[in-house]
Design a protein around this motif. Structure first.
Motif, PDB file in Angstrom:
ATOM      1  N   ILE A  88      -9.752   5.001   1.983  1.00 31.45           N
ATOM      2  CA  ILE A  88      -8.667   5.970   1.987  1.00 31.45           C
ATOM      3  C   ILE A  88      -8.144   6.099   3.415  1.00 31.45           C
ATOM      4  O   ILE A  88      -8.904   6.375   4.346  1.00 31.45           O
ATOM      5  N   THR A  89      -6.844   5.885   3.589  1.00 34.27           N
ATOM      6  CA  THR A  89      -6.232   5.842   4.914  1.00 34.27           C
ATOM      7  C   THR A  89      -4.990   6.719   4.939  1.00 34.27           C
ATOM      8  O   THR A  89      -4.256   6.782   3.951  1.00 34.27           O
ATOM      9  N   PRO A  90      -4.713   7.427   6.037  1.00 31.24           N
ATOM     10  CA  PRO A  90      -3.470   8.198   6.143  1.00 31.24           C
ATOM     11  C   PRO A  90      -2.252   7.288   5.981  1.00 31.24           C
ATOM     12  O   PRO A  90      -2.281   6.118   6.383  1.00 31.24           O
ATOM     13  N   TRP A  91      -1.181   7.811   5.428  1.00 24.89           N
ATOM     14  CA  TRP A  91       0.020   7.026   5.136  1.00 24.89           C
ATOM     15  C   TRP A  91       0.644   6.398   6.368  1.00 24.89           C
ATOM     16  O   TRP A  91       1.255   5.326   6.300  1.00 24.89           O
ATOM     17  N   TRP A  92       0.470   7.059   7.517  1.00 20.67           N
ATOM     18  CA  TRP A  92       1.132   6.553   8.713  1.00 20.67           C
ATOM     19  C   TRP A  92       0.448   5.314   9.298  1.00 20.67           C
ATOM     20  O   TRP A  92       1.036   4.615  10.127  1.00 20.67           O
ATOM     21  N   VAL A  93      -0.785   5.024   8.867  1.00 18.58           N
ATOM     22  CA  VAL A  93      -1.487   3.847   9.388  1.00 18.58           C
ATOM     23  C   VAL A  93      -0.795   2.549   8.947  1.00 18.58           C
ATOM     24  O   VAL A  93      -0.442   1.712   9.791  1.00 18.58           O
ATOM     25  N   PRO A  94      -0.581   2.321   7.626  1.00 20.79           N
ATOM     26  CA  PRO A  94       0.141   1.097   7.244  1.00 20.79           C
ATOM     27  C   PRO A  94       1.589   1.096   7.725  1.00 20.79           C
ATOM     28  O   PRO A  94       2.139   0.027   8.022  1.00 20.79           O
TER      29      PRO A  94
ATOM     30  N   SER B  40       0.831  -1.204   0.000  1.00 18.86           N
ATOM     31  CA  SER B  40       0.000   0.000   0.000  1.00 18.86           C
ATOM     32  C   SER B  40       0.867   1.257   0.000  1.00 18.86           C
ATOM     33  O   SER B  40       0.481   2.290  -0.568  1.00 18.86           O
ATOM     34  N   LEU B  41       2.042   1.187   0.619  1.00 19.31           N
ATOM     35  CA  LEU B  41       2.977   2.320   0.626  1.00 19.31           C
ATOM     36  C   LEU B  41       3.736   2.408  -0.692  1.00 19.31           C
ATOM     37  O   LEU B  41       3.920   3.501  -1.246  1.00 19.31           O
ATOM     38  N   LEU B  42       4.190   1.259  -1.205  1.00 18.08           N
ATOM     39  CA  LEU B  42       4.961   1.242  -2.451  1.00 18.08           C
ATOM     40  C   LEU B  42       4.149   1.788  -3.620  1.00 18.08           C
ATOM     41  O   LEU B  42       4.694   2.427  -4.528  1.00 18.08           O
TER      42      LEU B  42
ATOM     43  N   GLY C 285       1.105  11.189   1.141  1.00 21.51           N
ATOM     44  CA  GLY C 285      -0.282  11.205   0.686  1.00 21.51           C
ATOM     45  C   GLY C 285      -1.055  10.017   1.231  1.00 21.51           C
ATOM     46  O   GLY C 285      -0.484   9.053   1.757  1.00 21.51           O
ATOM     47  N   ASP C 286      -2.359  10.056   1.117  1.00 21.70           N
ATOM     48  CA  ASP C 286      -3.199   8.968   1.613  1.00 21.70           C
ATOM     49  C   ASP C 286      -2.987   7.706   0.791  1.00 21.70           C
ATOM     50  O   ASP C 286      -2.593   7.760  -0.386  1.00 21.70           O
TER      51      ASP C 286
END
Length: 307
Positions: A212-218, A20-22, A204-205
């Motif tokens: 849609i989730t904030p980047w810091w969650v994953p 999800s981050l990549l 970004g999300d």
């Protein structure tokens, strides 16, 4: 057993969190560096408590810690994340889990001692499963570069098992894990800083589980669940169940990873690939159950040829 299953479940989350981050612009270098650096900081205080000022344990095992961090942590995770970027999470993890077969082949070549029938059958089943997972000629095309990344992760995972099996008993597992994560994080940051490996991140999300989730969650999940909780519960499970039973339970990580990828990323391998995955798991089970294989982590039950 419950703790061992929990360890496999949270380990299996790493691929979904990382992908999800990549997909939003993070590079594998940055993801591995933040994952290992954050986990090392969380585990640092417990590790210092375990040491009780006995720093000679670190000095006596610094080579093991360095090799563990450079290959078992940085290399393994970097290659796996690169595979996840080009392949589905399930396929990438199945490729990485060919490590026990690679270990058997290496031991066979090094000791000149032929493995037992279970080991040979397991290796053949794993290879047949790999062919099905790659689905050569099928409609679903497999990125060959992603396959190479996955196999590189398998090589690093095999070396990881060898390193941990040879680790001095005077070095607590928690200290080895913390030190290895620090070394892995520093390695990735250094290689990124000098330009050898690409770096990049995005605030970004992200899309996770269709939302849609904030980047810091994953990212937080990658550090706290898939690294800190996974390693700690894995250590507890191995000490309680013994290395052989714990290694069997760890195979469920493949199934958990596929389930998480389906729930979070809507990824599900095709029927042929699922059949191939089942063969790979069967092959690894046969190899791990063969006492003549001489795999690391069996020293508690019987001496391994290199122990």
């Amino acid at each position: 057993m419950a703790v061992a299953l929990l360890s496999s479940a949270v380990f299996g989350l790493s691929g979904s969190f990382a992908k999800s981050l990549l997909e939003t612009g993070w590079t594998s270098t940055s993801a591995v560096a933040v994952r290992m650096g954050g986990a090392a900081l969380v585990l640092l205080i417990p590790a210092l408590f375990v040491l009780h000022g006995r720093w000679h344990q670190v000095r006596e095992n610094w080579k093991t810690i360095m090799a563990f961090g450079f290959i078992g942590v940085a290399g393994c995770q970097f290659f796996y994340f690169n595979a996840v970027e080009r392949l589905s999470v399930g396929v990438a993890l199945l490729l990485e889990f060919l490590a026990p077969v690679l270990m058997v082949l290496w031991i066979w070549a090094a000791t000149r001692r032929r493995p037992g029938l279970k080991t040979i059958g397991g290796a053949l089943a794993a290879i047949a499963g790999l062919v099905l997972v790659l689905n050569i000629g099928g409609e679903m095309k497999i990125d060959p570069v992603g396959v190479l990344w996955g196999l590189a992760a398998a090589v690093c995972l095999a070396i990881y098992f060898f390193i941990t099996a040879k680790a001095n008993d005077s070095l607590p597992p928690l200290v080895l894990a913390t030190g290895g994560m620090l070394v892995g994080a520093v390695t990735m940051v250094t290689l990124g800083a000098v330009g050898i490996l690409p770096t990049g991140f995005n605030t970004g999300d992200v899309v996770l589980a269709g939302r849609i989730t904030p980047w810091w969650v994953p990212l937080a999940g990658l550090v706290l669940f898939s690294t800190v909780l996974a390693y700690v519960t894995g250590i507890v499970a191995a000490r309680t169940l013994g290395s052989r039973v714990a290694s069997f339970v760890s195979l469920t990580e493949v199934l958990f990873a596929v389930l998480w990828a389906w729930l979070f990323l809507s990824e599900l391998p095709g029927t042929v690939q699922l059949a191939g995955g089942a063969l790979i798991v069967l092959g690894v089970v046969l190899v791990r159950s063969d006492k003549t294989a001489g795999l690391p982590g069996e020293a508690a039950e019987e001496p391994a040829p290199y122990a």
